[in-house]
Design a protein around this motif. Structure first.
Motif, PDB file in Angstrom:
ATOM      1  N   TRP A   1       0.904  -1.265  -0.055  1.00  0.00           N
ATOM      2  CA  TRP A   1       0.180  -0.107  -0.035  1.00  0.00           C
ATOM      3  C   TRP A   1       1.000   1.096   0.077  1.00  0.00           C
ATOM      4  CZ3 TRP A   1      -4.686   0.070  -1.530  1.00  0.00           C
ATOM      5  CH2 TRP A   1      -5.586  -1.020  -1.456  1.00  0.00           C
ATOM      6  N   GLY A   2       2.038   1.067   0.709  1.00  0.00           N
ATOM      7  CA  GLY A   2       2.950   2.186   0.794  1.00  0.00           C
ATOM      8  C   GLY A   2       3.313   2.642  -0.646  1.00  0.00           C
ATOM      9  N   ARG A   3       3.683   1.628  -1.570  1.00  0.00           N
ATOM     10  CA  ARG A   3       4.136   1.971  -2.917  1.00  0.00           C
ATOM     11  C   ARG A   3       2.980   2.385  -3.733  1.00  0.00           C
ATOM     12  NH1 ARG A   3       6.418  -3.696  -2.554  1.00  0.00           N
ATOM     13  NH2 ARG A   3       8.240  -3.328  -1.491  1.00  0.00           N
ATOM     14  N   PHE A   4       2.012   1.866  -3.441  1.00  0.00           N
ATOM     15  CA  PHE A   4       0.842   2.296  -4.223  1.00  0.00           C
ATOM     16  C   PHE A   4       0.347   3.588  -4.120  1.00  0.00           C
ATOM     17  CE2 PHE A   4      -3.938   2.661  -4.306  1.00  0.00           C
ATOM     18  CZ  PHE A   4      -4.143   2.338  -5.736  1.00  0.00           C
ATOM     19  N   ASP A   5       0.512   4.181  -2.663  1.00  0.00           N
ATOM     20  CA  ASP A   5       0.175   5.533  -2.267  1.00  0.00           C
ATOM     21  C   ASP A   5       1.256   6.356  -2.969  1.00  0.00           C
ATOM     22  OD1 ASP A   5      -1.929   4.767  -0.716  1.00  0.00           O
ATOM     23  OD2 ASP A   5      -0.979   5.173   1.086  1.00  0.00           O
ATOM     24  N   CYS A   6       2.481   6.031  -3.000  1.00  0.00           N
ATOM     25  CA  CYS A   6       3.585   6.648  -3.883  1.00  0.00           C
ATOM     26  C   CYS A   6       3.236   6.801  -5.134  1.00  0.00           C
ATOM     27  CB  CYS A   6       4.861   6.145  -3.671  1.00  0.00           C
ATOM     28  SG  CYS A   6       5.647   6.469  -1.973  1.00  0.00           S
ATOM     29  N   VAL A   7       2.898   5.913  -5.936  1.00  0.00           N
ATOM     30  CA  VAL A   7       2.614   5.934  -7.478  1.00  0.00           C
ATOM     31  C   VAL A   7       1.471   6.992  -7.684  1.00  0.00           C
ATOM     32  CG1 VAL A   7       1.818   4.565  -9.206  1.00  0.00           C
ATOM     33  CG2 VAL A   7       3.557   3.745  -8.160  1.00  0.00           C
ATOM     34  N   ILE A   8       0.284   6.783  -6.862  1.00  0.00           N
ATOM     35  CA  ILE A   8      -0.560   7.613  -6.749  1.00  0.00           C
ATOM     36  C   ILE A   8      -0.444   9.099  -6.678  1.00  0.00           C
ATOM     37  CG2 ILE A   8      -2.878   8.236  -5.897  1.00  0.00           C
ATOM     38  CD1 ILE A   8      -3.135   5.577  -7.549  1.00  0.00           C
ATOM     39  N   VAL A   9       0.324   9.373  -5.666  1.00  0.00           N
ATOM     40  CA  VAL A   9       0.662  10.560  -5.369  1.00  0.00           C
ATOM     41  C   VAL A   9       1.758  11.352  -6.379  1.00  0.00           C
ATOM     42  CG1 VAL A   9       1.895  12.422  -3.609  1.00  0.00           C
ATOM     43  CG2 VAL A   9       0.476  10.618  -2.833  1.00  0.00           C
ATOM     44  N   GLY A  10       2.608  10.544  -6.769  1.00  0.00           N
ATOM     45  CA  GLY A  10       3.586  10.919  -7.830  1.00  0.00           C
ATOM     46  C   GLY A  10       2.871  11.014  -9.264  1.00  0.00           C
ATOM     47  N   SER A  11       1.889  10.416  -9.651  1.00  0.00           N
ATOM     48  CA  SER A  11       1.166  10.544 -10.838  1.00  0.00           C
ATOM     49  C   SER A  11       0.299  11.621 -10.790  1.00  0.00           C
ATOM     50  CB  SER A  11       0.303   9.409 -11.132  1.00  0.00           C
ATOM     51  OG  SER A  11      -0.831   9.344 -10.427  1.00  0.00           O
ATOM     52  N   GLY A  12      -0.178  12.056  -9.562  1.00  0.00           N
ATOM     53  CA  GLY A  12      -1.132  13.479  -9.197  1.00  0.00           C
ATOM     54  C   GLY A  12      -0.183  14.517  -9.590  1.00  0.00           C
TER      55      GLY A  12
END
Length: 145
Positions: free
Chosen positions: A11-22
């Protein structure tokens, strides 16, 4: 809470990808007015933010009943998919039988009008499958019968 160990969780990696793409889609690409097909990938990642929201909703105790309903719908979709696969296999088998029997087995006893209708609806396996799907769903049934 987890510090740097947060990045070792899924979930930490998933959150980083979502925030980075945003950040990339909102701040960088809009500033340089970048319009390309590769931006579509970032738009898809925006939709993935809903998964993050679903995770937060799942953890709330008020939404346990709602989460059970979502899991039930997911299970129903899986069963429905297998029903569609089974129906497709059955339609394929009967389409092959229709082509073989109607075009090759009984052709000598028909008049020209009936033969034309058989060629239209059961001439190939694809046409036969389409005709069987129309019969199964009652779509344009009057044109076939």
């Amino acid at each position: 809470a987890l510090g740097r160990d947060f990045l070792n969780t899924g979930w930490g990696r998933f959150d980083c990808v979502i925030v980075g793409s945003g950040i990339v889609s909102q701040w960088v690409l809009e500033r340089i007015d970048f319009k390309a097909d590769s931006v579509q990938l970032l738009l898809i990642l925006r939709v993935a933010r809903l998964l993050k929201l679903a995770r937060a909703v799942r953890l709330m105790s008020q939404f346990r009943l709602l989460w059970m309903l979502v899991r039930g719908l997911y299970s129903a979709v899986e069963a429905l998919l297998w029903a569609v696969v089974l129906a497709g296999v059955m339609i394929y088998i009967f389409a092959i039988m229709g082509v073989e029997v109607l075009n090759k087995g009984m052709r000598v006893h028909w008049d020209a009008d009936l033969q034309e209708q058989v060629d239209i609806h059961f001439g190939t396996v694809g046409k036969s499958m389409l005709t069987l799907i129309q019969i199964m769903t009652l779509d344009s049934w009057s044109a076939i019968a």
